[in-house]
Scaffold this motif. Structure first.
Motif, PDB file in Angstrom:
ATOM      1  N   UNK A   1       1.095  -1.038   0.007  1.00  0.00           N
ATOM      2  CA  UNK A   1      -0.489  -0.498   0.178  1.00  0.00           C
ATOM      3  C   UNK A   1       0.983   1.220  -0.670  1.00  0.00           C
ATOM      4  N   UNK A   2       1.883   1.337   0.098  1.00  0.00           N
ATOM      5  CA  UNK A   2       3.039   2.358   0.137  1.00  0.00           C
ATOM      6  C   UNK A   2       4.329   2.270  -0.999  1.00  0.00           C
ATOM      7  N   UNK A   3       4.745   3.147  -1.245  1.00  0.00           N
ATOM      8  CA  UNK A   3       6.279   3.476  -2.257  1.00  0.00           C
ATOM      9  C   UNK A   3       7.403   3.146  -1.765  1.00  0.00           C
ATOM     10  N   UNK A   4       7.486   1.438  -1.271  1.00  0.00           N
ATOM     11  CA  UNK A   4       8.691   1.408  -0.923  1.00  0.00           C
ATOM     12  C   UNK A   4       9.360   1.418  -2.167  1.00  0.00           C
ATOM     13  N   UNK A   5      11.073   2.075  -1.550  1.00  0.00           N
ATOM     14  CA  UNK A   5      11.875   2.753  -2.554  1.00  0.00           C
ATOM     15  C   UNK A   5      12.845   1.419  -2.897  1.00  0.00           C
ATOM     16  N   UNK A   6      13.175   1.926  -4.349  1.00  0.00           N
ATOM     17  CA  UNK A   6      13.766   0.736  -5.288  1.00  0.00           C
ATOM     18  C   UNK A   6      14.827  -0.749  -4.540  1.00  0.00           C
ATOM     19  N   UNK A   7      15.656   0.917  -3.820  1.00  0.00           N
ATOM     20  CA  UNK A   7      17.238   0.341  -3.407  1.00  0.00           C
ATOM     21  C   UNK A   7      16.652  -0.398  -2.274  1.00  0.00           C
ATOM     22  N   UNK A   8      15.797  -0.283  -1.048  1.00  0.00           N
ATOM     23  CA  UNK A   8      15.547  -0.987   0.062  1.00  0.00           C
ATOM     24  C   UNK A   8      15.205  -2.406   0.448  1.00  0.00           C
ATOM     25  N   UNK A   9      15.144  -2.451   1.632  1.00  0.00           N
ATOM     26  CA  UNK A   9      15.352  -4.530   1.737  1.00  0.00           C
ATOM     27  C   UNK A   9      14.219  -4.255   1.970  1.00  0.00           C
ATOM     28  N   UNK A  10      13.208  -5.255   2.027  1.00  0.00           N
ATOM     29  CA  UNK A  10      12.193  -5.534   2.172  1.00  0.00           C
ATOM     30  C   UNK A  10      11.618  -6.184   3.488  1.00  0.00           C
ATOM     31  N   UNK A  11      11.113  -7.078   4.346  1.00  0.00           N
ATOM     32  CA  UNK A  11      10.595  -8.386   4.956  1.00  0.00           C
ATOM     33  C   UNK A  11       9.185  -8.190   5.468  1.00  0.00           C
ATOM     34  N   UNK A  12       8.613  -9.565   4.984  1.00  0.00           N
ATOM     35  CA  UNK A  12       6.963  -9.303   4.892  1.00  0.00           C
ATOM     36  C   UNK A  12       7.203 -10.462   6.470  1.00  0.00           C
ATOM     37  N   UNK A  13       5.885  -9.404   7.364  1.00  0.00           N
ATOM     38  CA  UNK A  13       6.413  -9.516   8.412  1.00  0.00           C
ATOM     39  C   UNK A  13       5.578 -11.506   8.467  1.00  0.00           C
ATOM     40  N   UNK A  14       6.006 -12.218   9.233  1.00  0.00           N
ATOM     41  CA  UNK A  14       5.629 -13.585   9.561  1.00  0.00           C
ATOM     42  C   UNK A  14       5.447 -13.650  10.754  1.00  0.00           C
ATOM     43  N   UNK A  15       6.731 -15.090  10.927  1.00  0.00           N
ATOM     44  CA  UNK A  15       7.175 -14.854  12.295  1.00  0.00           C
ATOM     45  C   UNK A  15       7.983 -13.509  12.510  1.00  0.00           C
ATOM     46  N   UNK A  16       8.176 -12.926  14.193  1.00  0.00           N
ATOM     47  CA  UNK A  16       8.696 -11.722  14.232  1.00  0.00           C
ATOM     48  C   UNK A  16      10.048 -12.133  14.960  1.00  0.00           C
ATOM     49  N   UNK A  17      10.874 -12.502  14.846  1.00  0.00           N
ATOM     50  CA  UNK A  17      12.040 -12.727  15.503  1.00  0.00           C
ATOM     51  C   UNK A  17      12.687 -12.743  13.748  1.00  0.00           C
ATOM     52  N   UNK A  18      12.935 -13.276  13.067  1.00  0.00           N
ATOM     53  CA  UNK A  18      13.268 -12.834  12.140  1.00  0.00           C
ATOM     54  C   UNK A  18      13.697 -11.752  11.189  1.00  0.00           C
ATOM     55  N   UNK A  19      13.044 -10.652  11.888  1.00  0.00           N
ATOM     56  CA  UNK A  19      12.083  -9.333  11.420  1.00  0.00           C
ATOM     57  C   UNK A  19      13.089  -8.328  12.747  1.00  0.00           C
ATOM     58  N   UNK A  20      13.010  -8.981  14.052  1.00  0.00           N
ATOM     59  CA  UNK A  20      13.609  -8.364  14.887  1.00  0.00           C
ATOM     60  C   UNK A  20      15.485  -8.319  15.215  1.00  0.00           C
ATOM     61  N   UNK A  21      15.983  -9.695  13.772  1.00  0.00           N
ATOM     62  CA  UNK A  21      16.974  -9.705  13.973  1.00  0.00           C
ATOM     63  C   UNK A  21      17.531  -8.757  13.373  1.00  0.00           C
ATOM     64  N   UNK A  22      17.076  -8.668  11.958  1.00  0.00           N
ATOM     65  CA  UNK A  22      17.076  -7.841  10.930  1.00  0.00           C
ATOM     66  C   UNK A  22      16.905  -6.347  11.191  1.00  0.00           C
ATOM     67  N   UNK A  23      15.776  -5.769  12.334  1.00  0.00           N
ATOM     68  CA  UNK A  23      16.119  -4.404  12.514  1.00  0.00           C
ATOM     69  C   UNK A  23      16.713  -4.044  13.258  1.00  0.00           C
ATOM     70  N   UNK A  24      17.344  -5.125  14.576  1.00  0.00           N
ATOM     71  CA  UNK A  24      18.490  -4.588  15.403  1.00  0.00           C
ATOM     72  C   UNK A  24      20.045  -4.994  14.039  1.00  0.00           C
ATOM     73  N   UNK A  25      19.572  -5.672  12.955  1.00  0.00           N
ATOM     74  CA  UNK A  25      21.319  -5.396  12.805  1.00  0.00           C
ATOM     75  C   UNK A  25      21.441  -4.004  11.903  1.00  0.00           C
ATOM     76  N   UNK A  26      20.111  -3.206  11.651  1.00  0.00           N
ATOM     77  CA  UNK A  26      19.769  -1.928  10.719  1.00  0.00           C
ATOM     78  C   UNK A  26      20.673  -1.364  11.637  1.00  0.00           C
ATOM     79  N   UNK A  27      20.031  -0.814  13.173  1.00  0.00           N
ATOM     80  CA  UNK A  27      20.463  -0.262  13.867  1.00  0.00           C
ATOM     81  C   UNK A  27      21.703   0.060  13.570  1.00  0.00           C
ATOM     82  N   UNK A  28      22.581  -1.700  14.009  1.00  0.00           N
ATOM     83  CA  UNK A  28      23.970  -1.310  14.437  1.00  0.00           C
ATOM     84  C   UNK A  28      24.639  -0.985  13.345  1.00  0.00           C
TER      85      UNK A  28
END
Length: 421
Positions: free
Chosen positions: A39-66
């Motif tokens: 529903x939103x214009x995601x930038x072409x160069x951005x990685x995306x994670x489709x939510x299902x189980x939350x643990x993989x998303x939390x891991x990737x978000x922590x890596x992005x923050x670091x």
């Protein structure tokens, strides 16, 4: 170190918040459900994670923050209301939250109802009995539902309670539908997931249920207009207190649990929002009413129709909702929903046996006759309950002629508490 921006997408279907465009434009990682990402214009160069189980998303978000990569999490409505903000905070992620209109706010708006006095609960990812008991106890409740714990299941559990339900499906979409139904109708339908359920108590007509018999000083401490309490707290401890004097209740022939005993009984029952309590042999209803004042759902069982009318009048006077079941225990108990705690204020060993067969967490009973204590203790222990007991003997101040004061003894009562092991 960068942070995570959590953006709510409006449950009412309004355009995204203006803050979304700039944070999306710079995002290196975008996380959200498939419908949100689409529903939103995601930038072409951005990685995306489709939510299902939350643990993989939390891991990737922590890596992005670091690594200093800006990250955006898309969510529904207000993500701080039973939403993803709690899980992200628990993971230690630095957050900026941009909320939108929540699905609860949108449902109330669609229904044209005020909701400042409502309790908001969720049946998602947990035992739905707590949400169901909140609907049984309080006059205005919004429930965030889940598959298997939605309007059909909650409606089935509310049959017998005087409730009107509003079910909001597909909020903010072309398929949006808001329906007002009875609990019976809700139970018979299939509903689209997810949906929001609003539970509204029918008001008690003035002058009903022997209202003229209620003492004049039995003043309610919460109003019922729109579910609003006078102290603006839908399930807080009552401003007027509990263990109230017997004069605050209509009763006959002193058939009422005395306030000193009631204080201990209510404490042992542990009433709170989300629990269902049976009050067997309700009499005046004082024990059940005070449990309801503390947020519990209450079923009052009384075989005498006249006493039952008094229970209803007392409940209305204290502005709480107590469901009355008229009939003789133990037979009438068979079809009642499962209790969390039971007060046995009347009935013999057969009633207690029927109660423990339902395996509530706690059973509390009061006994005036000493010869009934040992059989009751034995029955509770045989059923796997640990038992505590005490005798309460109160002496109240009483005036004497000439200005003197004496102590007037009340009848001693044994209070037994069984707790399931």
């Amino acid at each position: 170190m960068s942070g995570v921006t959590v953006v709510g997408l409006d449950a009412a279907g309004a355009p995204p918040h203006p803050a979304l465009a700039p944070v999306l434009a710079s995002a290196g990682l975008v996380v959200g459900a498939a419908r949100h990402l689409a529903s939103v214009p995601v930038p072409a160069g951005a990685d995306t994670i489709t939510l299902g189980p939350l643990a993989p998303a939390l891991h990737r978000l922590a890596e992005a923050v670091e690594s200093g990569v800006p990250a955006v999490v898309l969510a529904s409505g207000d993500p701080g209301l039973f939403g993803i903000v709690r899980r992200l905070r628990a993971a230690g992620l630095p957050l900026r939250v941009v909320p939108a209109v929540s699905s609860v706010a949108a449902a109330f708006a669609r229904a044209g109802l005020p909701w400042d006095g409502a309790a908001v609960v969720t049946a998602h990812g947990r035992d739905p009995r707590a949400a169901l008991n909140a609907c049984r106890a309080l006059p205005l409740v919004a429930v965030l539902t889940a598959p298997g714990a939605g309007a059909a299941e909650l409606g089935a559990g509310l049959i017998g309670w005087s409730r009107r339900l509003m079910v909001a499906e597909h909020l903010g979409t072309a398929a949006e539908r808001i329906r007002a139904v009875t609990p019976e109708q809700a139970a018979a339908e299939t509903w689209a997931d997810p949906h929001v359920l609003l539970s509204l108590a029918d008001t008690v007509p003035a002058g009903s249920a022997r209202a003229d018999a209620v003492p004049a000083d039995a003043v309610p401490d919460r109003g019922t207009a729109g579910g609003m309490r006078a102290d603006n707290q839908p399930a807080a401890a009552p401003a007027g207190g509990w263990a109230l004097p017997e004069t605050r209740y209509a009763h006959r022939d002193s058939m009422i649990t005395k306030s000193e005993v009631r204080a201990l009984v209510v404490a042992r029952l542990r009433p709170r929002l989300g629990r269902l309590i049976w009050d067997i042999g309700a009499g005046s209803g004082s024990v059940g009413i005070e449990c309801a004042l503390l947020g519990a759902a209450v079923l009052a069982v009384e075989q005498d129709p006249e006493a039952g009318a008094t229970v209803q009048a007392n409940a209305a006077a204290h502005a709480v909702h107590v469901r009355l079941v008229t009939g003789c225990a133990p037979a009438v108990l068979a079809d009642l929903p499962e209790p969390d705690a039971v007060f046995v204020g009347g009935g013999g060993v057969d009633v207690l046996a029927a109660v423990v067969a339902r395996r509530p967490e706690r059973v509390v009973l009061t006994l005036a006759a000493l010869d009934r204590v040992a059989p009751a203790v034995g029955l509770l222990r045989a059923a796997g309950y640990t038992v505590e007991g005490s005798q309460l003997s109160a002496a109240r101040l009483a005036d004497l002629p000439g200005g003197s004061i004496r102590l007037a003894a009340t009848n001693p009562v044994v209070v037994l508490t069984g707790e399931r092991q």
